[in-house]
Structure formats: C-alpha cells, structure tokens
Design an enzyme around this catalytic site. Structure first.
Site, PDB file in Angstrom:
ATOM      1  N   GLY A 229       0.815  -1.221   0.000  1.00 54.57           N
ATOM      2  CA  GLY A 229       0.000   0.000   0.000  1.00 54.57           C
ATOM      3  C   GLY A 229       0.844   1.263   0.000  1.00 54.57           C
TER       4      GLY A 229
ATOM      5  N   GLY B 249      -0.270   4.500   0.237  1.00 56.80           N
ATOM      6  CA  GLY B 249      -1.035   5.668   0.684  1.00 56.80           C
ATOM      7  C   GLY B 249      -0.162   6.577   1.531  1.00 56.80           C
ATOM      8  N   PHE B 250      -0.791   7.382   2.375  1.00 56.52           N
ATOM      9  CA  PHE B 250      -0.018   8.307   3.214  1.00 56.52           C
ATOM     10  C   PHE B 250       1.003   7.568   4.069  1.00 56.52           C
ATOM     11  CE2 PHE B 250      -3.880  11.100   2.735  1.00 56.52           C
ATOM     12  CZ  PHE B 250      -3.236  12.062   1.975  1.00 56.52           C
TER      13      PHE B 250
ATOM     14  N   VAL C 115      -3.017  -7.589  -3.130  1.00 54.54           N
ATOM     15  CA  VAL C 115      -2.560  -8.649  -2.234  1.00 54.54           C
ATOM     16  C   VAL C 115      -3.724  -9.552  -1.849  1.00 54.54           C
ATOM     17  CG1 VAL C 115      -1.575  -9.150   0.038  1.00 54.54           C
ATOM     18  CG2 VAL C 115      -0.622  -7.305  -1.363  1.00 54.54           C
TER      19      VAL C 115
ATOM     20  N   GLU D 286     -18.952  16.580   3.279  1.00 53.03           N
ATOM     21  CA  GLU D 286     -18.338  17.231   2.125  1.00 53.03           C
ATOM     22  C   GLU D 286     -19.048  16.891   0.815  1.00 53.03           C
ATOM     23  OE1 GLU D 286     -13.928  18.298   3.729  1.00 53.03           O
ATOM     24  OE2 GLU D 286     -14.188  16.248   3.041  1.00 53.03           O
TER      25      GLU D 286
ATOM     26  N   ASP E  54      -4.314   3.531   8.592  1.00 50.72           N
ATOM     27  CA  ASP E  54      -5.692   3.120   8.888  1.00 50.72           C
ATOM     28  C   ASP E  54      -5.831   1.664   9.290  1.00 50.72           C
ATOM     29  OD1 ASP E  54      -6.507   5.641   8.207  1.00 50.72           O
ATOM     30  OD2 ASP E  54      -7.958   5.007   6.687  1.00 50.72           O
TER      31      ASP E  54
ATOM     32  N   ALA F 203      -5.372  10.873   7.931  1.00 51.24           N
ATOM     33  CA  ALA F 203      -4.156  11.062   7.145  1.00 51.24           C
ATOM     34  C   ALA F 203      -2.977  11.402   8.049  1.00 51.24           C
ATOM     35  CB  ALA F 203      -4.365  12.161   6.104  1.00 51.24           C
ATOM     36  N   GLN F 204      -3.191  12.298   9.029  1.00 50.22           N
ATOM     37  CA  GLN F 204      -2.102  12.734   9.902  1.00 50.22           C
ATOM     38  C   GLN F 204      -1.478  11.576  10.678  1.00 50.22           C
ATOM     39  OE1 GLN F 204      -0.068  15.165  10.525  1.00 50.22           O
ATOM     40  NE2 GLN F 204      -0.929  16.233   8.779  1.00 50.22           N
TER      41      GLN F 204
END
Lengths: 436, 436
Positions: free
Chosen positions: A15, A17-18, A85, A176, A308, A325-326
């Site tokens: 992965g 991602g962030f 995966v 949003e 996550d 994300a942080q």
C-alpha cells in the site's frame, strides 16, 4: 520481476497511501531493498476524493504515479509492483498478489481501509462509495448521467426520482459530498441545465448519532449543520438505515422510509482484508491489525502495520487512534526511523494538528488543538493545508487554478462523462455499465 | 425535456463534433431554436486522441462540456440533449434516441464516422480502436496494465508476449500511435520500468498500400517511414490482415503470421449508422450519407449532412471529400450561412489548408498546398495549429504546459491506470473488465 538477490534486507510495503509512501520516503535505501505493492499504479489523495466525485477536480490532479514518485534522481528508491494482495504467508515469509508471490524479510502492511457495510454486504452492489479514486469517478459519472437524463425527462415525478440523492453518514466525507451536491442544486442547476429546476433535486444526509462531524467539536457540528441547511440539504440526525431495496431506504426509526435512486455510503470503514497463512488472523475490531506501540504486529516478527489498517489501544487512546491522514503520515515516518536505526526507542505518539472539513464551496470548519474557527477563513486555511499536502509543484498549481477558476465563475470544465468504454458489442452498455 | 413551442423553426443537430459545433456557433439563434443531440456530454478532439491513448494528454485536456460551450453570455445558444440516436423518421420528422423522441423542422446530421471492420465485425471485440475519447482511455489503460504486468513477469518470453503491439493502418492515426509507442519503447521503458528492457517491446505497423500516409505527399510518406524506423517500429507495407484470433494475425501475404496480444485498429472508418423510417436509406459508399453540393441529403427536404458522415461526389472530388477536421469545420460554417440566409448561393467548395502528422515526440511531416516540410519545424507548426484549434484559453494553456513538460523531461504525470470501477462484487473485475 523481483530484483536480484542482495545481502540487504528486503522490505515489502503493502500500500502506497499516506503511511506507505511516507515510510518509503524516509527509509534508508542503502540499508534496505524496498518493494512497494499497490493495487493502483498511483498514490491517491483521499481527502479530495469528494471533489473528484463532484467534478470539482480531475482525478489526474490528485493521482501521482508511483514510478515517478519513487524515483530519486537517477535510481529508483523502491521497486514498484502493481498487484492486489490476496494472502500473507508468515511461515514462508511471502506476500501473494493476483500476479505473483513476493518473498520478504520485513513486511509493512499499510493497505489502508475500505468500505464497511456491517455485514450487509449486499449493499455494495446497490450503493455508491467513496474510498478510492475509481469509486469517486464512478460517482461523478453516475451523477452527471442522472442530471442529463433528468434534463430530457418531461415527467416531473420521474425527474425528481432521478435526482433523489441520499448520503449515508455525517462524518467529513458525508458532509463534504452532501455540501458539493448542495452547491450543484443551489447554484449550478439553474445555469447549466435550463430545463431543470433546483426543486427537482433532493439531497438527504442521514447520520446515526445526534450530530454531524461527531469526531470534531460541538461548534463545528453546529456550523456544519447550518452550512448544509443553507445549501438546501435535508439533514436527518439519529437516523440509521436498516435496509435498502427497490430504491427505498428503510430506517430503524419506526415507519420512516426514504425514496432514493442514488445512495452514497460513507457510514463505515474497515481495514482491508487478506488471507493469513501460518498464523491466526492478527485482526481486531473494525478489521484492523493489532499492533504494539511500535507498530509491530502482535505476535509476529518483522511484520508491521501502519496507517488506517493498524490499531494499538493504550491509556491515551483506549479505542485506538482515529483513521486519519495525519496519523498515517506520522506513523510512516516513525516506522522508517525505527527500521533505519535498527532498534526501538520511545513508542509512537500521535501529535494532533487539528482537523477540518469543508461545507460547500467557500466555507469550512476547523478545530485546532485549542481553537475553533469556521466560515470563509477556515475554508482558505483548509485550501492551503490541502494544497501543501499534494505531491509536486505541478499538482499544486493545477489544483489551485481549478479552485480559483471555480470560485470566481462556478464554472468547471470537468463535468465530463468519461467512461473508458463504449461498445455494447464489447459487452459494454451505453450507460457505461456492462450487460449482465 | 424539449423547449416550449415557438414560431421559429427547430433545427436538430445530431453530433457536436467539428461540423456540428461550428454549425451551431454560426447559426442565428434569433431565427432558429437549436437542439444538439450527442452521445457524449462533451465535444472531443479527434486529432489528439492518440495522445490520450499514449498518456501524453489527459482526456480532460481535450474534452469540452457542451453545456458550457453552448452558453453565450447568459442564455444558451442551443439546448443540449444527451442521447445516442437510434432512428430517424423522415415522415414524422422525428429523431429517436435511447432516451426520447425529438421532433424537428430541419435536421442536420453531423454524427461523424466510426470504425469500419469491412464485414469482420467480430474484430470489434478483439481489437482496440481510437475513434472516441472513451476508446482512447481504453487503450491507455490496457497499455499501462500490460507494462505493469510485464514488469513483474520473470519469464522473458511471456514478457515479450505481453508487450507485442501491432497497429493496423498506416494513415495519420496509425502513424501517430505507432510513433507514441516507439517513444515509449525507446525512451521511457528503461527509465520508468527498471525491470523491463526495450527489447521486451515489439511494435509492428501494418499498411495495406505501398506507403504510409498515402493521402499525403510521397516525401511525407518517406519521412514518416524513416522517423518510425528510428523509433524502432517494425513497418510492413503491402500487408493486409486477413484474420485475427488466438493472438495471431494472419495476413493475405501467403504464410505471414504475426503474434500480438494487443492490436490497435486504425484501418477503416465508416459513417455512423441509424435506422431510417419513411424513406430508403440515403446511404452510399463507406456508410456515408449522399448529399448535393449544398449538404442537402439526396431526395429529402430540410435534412442535411455535414462532416465525415456526408458525401458528395463531383468532378473535383470524384470519390467525395476526405474525412478531415478541416472539411467538417468548413461545412459547418457553410451550412450555417445557408440556413441563416434562407437561400442557397454557390455550392460548397473545400479550401485545402494542408495536412500534417506527427512522428514521435518532436518530429512531424507537413504538406501545405505548395510546400512540404518535416522534422522539428513541422512538429512546432503542428503543435501551434492544434493548440489554436482547441476550445478555450484554459485548455490551450493546459495542453501547452503538458507538452512543454513532456518535451523537456520525458516525464508525464498522466501514466495513470484510472478505471472508474473496482469491486468484483459489482461485477467489475480487478483488471477493469467485467466478469461475463
């Protein structure tokens, strides 16, 4: 093709991602051979998926090819392998994707989270979701198709049915996307679709708890509610969907049903799942992989989980850290430091920098550690925080231009129904779906 | 929903390509109610489809939403209806799409051309085509997926099979896509895909006649041949595909077969077909609609055909005019003038402004009416001609930036496998195709 044998440890990262990308950027590639496996060939940007879904940004604005990102000067910092995966074999120390089996010395699982339907998996086929760039494009195409079909529909009742949107979940994603739909209803319909009226469009936002944005401050919740109501979004708190079929939502509140032909589900996430071999699934609540304070997967050697997908409960965070994300960014950097050093120091501590959500086009709510603010100023802050987080100057400029353009004109050149398929003879239906 | 009744004649325009859009822009909307019907909600830009297919441009760079283009100031110059035309009823004076039936007073057919498989329609399922933005995206995704799968494939023979590309047809589209593939092989593979070598990639271009670009000058043909050979494209002239099955191309030349897992077909076009009611199909060679010198469909009143789909044979053009953007643009303007005036004057005359084709990244051939040139200068000329033809300043800037960026860096942020689908549970396969 895997790289040739080397005396260095091979770190396989699932992965990009962030969490995964920040890990790799800080990992010392003179010490490790790094392989990144991802189901996409690009790094996506989840905080802005809702803007892709609502035609505010183009997917290419917030997608960054790994093969470019992983290059540092002339060499590649990590080898990239496209693949989804399927299983992890802890005894054989291998990861198997739909394309190959990759041996590892150390394994970092940073595969992130996906939709959770709480057992009602049949929902997946019926609702629209927002957990990947591809899912966002699917929402965009379906929305635009509905506006087009409604605009040539003479029957007012059928028009309203075509444009009956329900968003499930009042977290940041739900707020949003509902706000973006509200902007559409309030400002865009009348100008772009002369045969439609805003009254043809209904937008319902359902939240199970007693307030929107419940991970944020009460003030933010109240501001979000007010902001969405101004955009003609119909908000139902304390309302939980029980079932959805034949375009009808039945809620747990006795007697309440809602008609909707397009339901957008943002109500739950869970860790991405794999098959585990050679070990009992080290997976806890929310499908997340249980780790210690150093991101090491419980009971396994040289296997880590960050972002996550990982969970570590402590006195500070009895239910684990939030899936933000942080957290992912900070854990990626933290684990890189540990691996580079070869020893653990202090356990991971999350530094909360605050959280934000937009409500429509030029309004946001922001909770800093000791300060809440909202409205236009929060929106400007939100904009800059997200711009700065994007990879590369080019994307920053592109996104800024798109936003400024939209801000001054309400225009977007991005309301494009792009399907990547066309011929019914190829099994592709005209509307982008496949026959059967 | 159609507009309310009015005393003005209603002009229904099928297709918003170069012909249809130029017609509408020049049509006097104080005299006519105008309705545009198109299967897409945007105007595409066929000369640059090959750049979308080869990740040089993003589809959004060359797609322009009709709802924005048709606005002139505060009002809409024409009403836009999304729909794929199924039939035209000349007696009832209606056009029927997959969504509705629209009455017309005057009908302008500008639906353009699509792929022609010369009776071998089974090919459609097996080959890749390039006649729409969606088809170009499909090529891009398949190409990128093949490069990714090859780069994790340890067996050299399988790698070569995955990357065995054949382009059928040596016209501008075939030459341009073969050139883009050649650039990929020569310059991009080694840098972006460290586990692949250029030798893993084979690119064959097949042309039935004895030269490439046979509608252009002999010099252009020779320059194109030389340019593509420098990009390691293997060119077979006088070679016609007889059949394609089990990844094998059998040609009409005795004994010649070619292995290819990805065939891109650019060898034939025909007019888009509809069902005709109340009249014999007014359709001639190449599926094109036969008109007189004023773009009026033979034997029909108030029905016109312009652009690729129309054909008028005369002493000047015994086989009709070529199916080019320039002809379509000029016919759109010509017909608008006739309709505005309400009477015919002189018949349509095509003013040939020359033709061009690119060969790879920074080389082109150009035939002006009395002058041929090629190489870098022709490429710069090609670039500016195409930039100026794009709608809107924003697209011009975006495309120019993309080109300059790619020119100096060979980098592109656009090698993205974006599918708009993801879940196998929704019937979507991981590789972007659907199960069954």
């Amino acid at each position: 093709m895997a790289s040739t044998t080397s005396s260095r440890d091979r770190v396989v990262v699932i992965g990009g991602g962030f969490a995964g990308l920040n890990l790799i950027k800080h990992l010392d590639d003179s010490k490790f051979d790094i392989i990144l496996v991802d189901r996409n060939n690009f790094h996506g940007f989840p905080p802005l998926f809702y803007q892709v879904a609502s035609s505010g940004l183009d997917p290419t604005n917030i997608a960054f090819p790994f093969r470019r990102e992983l290059r540092s000067g002339k060499h590649h910092k990590a080898e990239f392998h496209l693949g989804e995966v399927r299983s992890i074999d802890v005894a054989a120390k291998t990861v198997t994707t739909n394309l190959e089996t990759i041996p590892y010395d150390r394994l970092v699982i940073a595969a992130g989270s996906t939709n959770n339907f709480f057992g009602n998996d049949d929902l997946l086929k019926k609702v629209y979701t927002l957990k990947s760039t591809d899912e966002a494009i699917r929402i965009r195409n379906e929305m635009l198709d509905r506006f087009e079909r409604a605009s040539v529909e003479p029957d007012a009742e059928k028009r309203r049915r075509l444009l009956s949107f329900v968003v499930i979940g009042g977290g940041p994603a739900g707020v949003e996307i509902a706000g973006a739909l509200g902007e559409m209803k309030r400002y865009v319909i009348g100008r772009d679709y002369p045969t439609l009226s805003p009254d043809d469009v209904s937008i319902i936002l359902m939240e199970g708890s007693d307030r929107l944005l419940r991970t944020m401050s009460e003030k933010s919740s109240a501001d979000a509610l007010k902001g969405l109501e101004a955009l003609m979004v119909d908000i139902h708190l304390n309302t939980i969907m029980k079932s959805y079929g034949d375009d009808n939502i039945v809620t747990t509140t006795a007697g309440d049903t809602f008609y909707s032909e397009m339901v957008i589900w943002t109500a739950g996430v869970q860790g991405v799942q794999f098959e585990w071999k050679g070990v009992d699934k080290p997976v806890g609540g929310g499908g997340r992989i249980v780790t210690d304070g150093y991101c090491r997967v419980d009971g396994l050697k040289n296997v880590y989980a960050i972002g996550d997908i990982g969970i570590h409960t402590s006195d500070d965070a009895p239910r684990g850290l939030p899936q933000l994300a942080q957290v992912a960014i900070q854990q990626g950097k933290f684990l890189a430091k540990i691996l580079n050093k070869g020893r653990t120091d202090r356990p991971f501590r999350y530094k909360d920098k605050g959280s934000m959500a937009t409500i429509g086009r030029n309004r946001a709510v922001a909770d800093l550690p000791h300060y809440h603010f909202s409205g236009w100023a929060a929106w400007v802050a939100w904009m800059f925080v997200h711009l700065l987080s994007l990879l590369g100057m080019r994307s920053k400029i592109n996104v800024l231009l798109n936003w400024m353009w939209a801000y001054f004109t309400y225009n977007t050149s991005l309301r494009l129904l792009l399907r990547g398929s066309r011929y019914p003879e190829r099994g592709e239906m005209w509307d982008g779906t496949r026959s059967k």
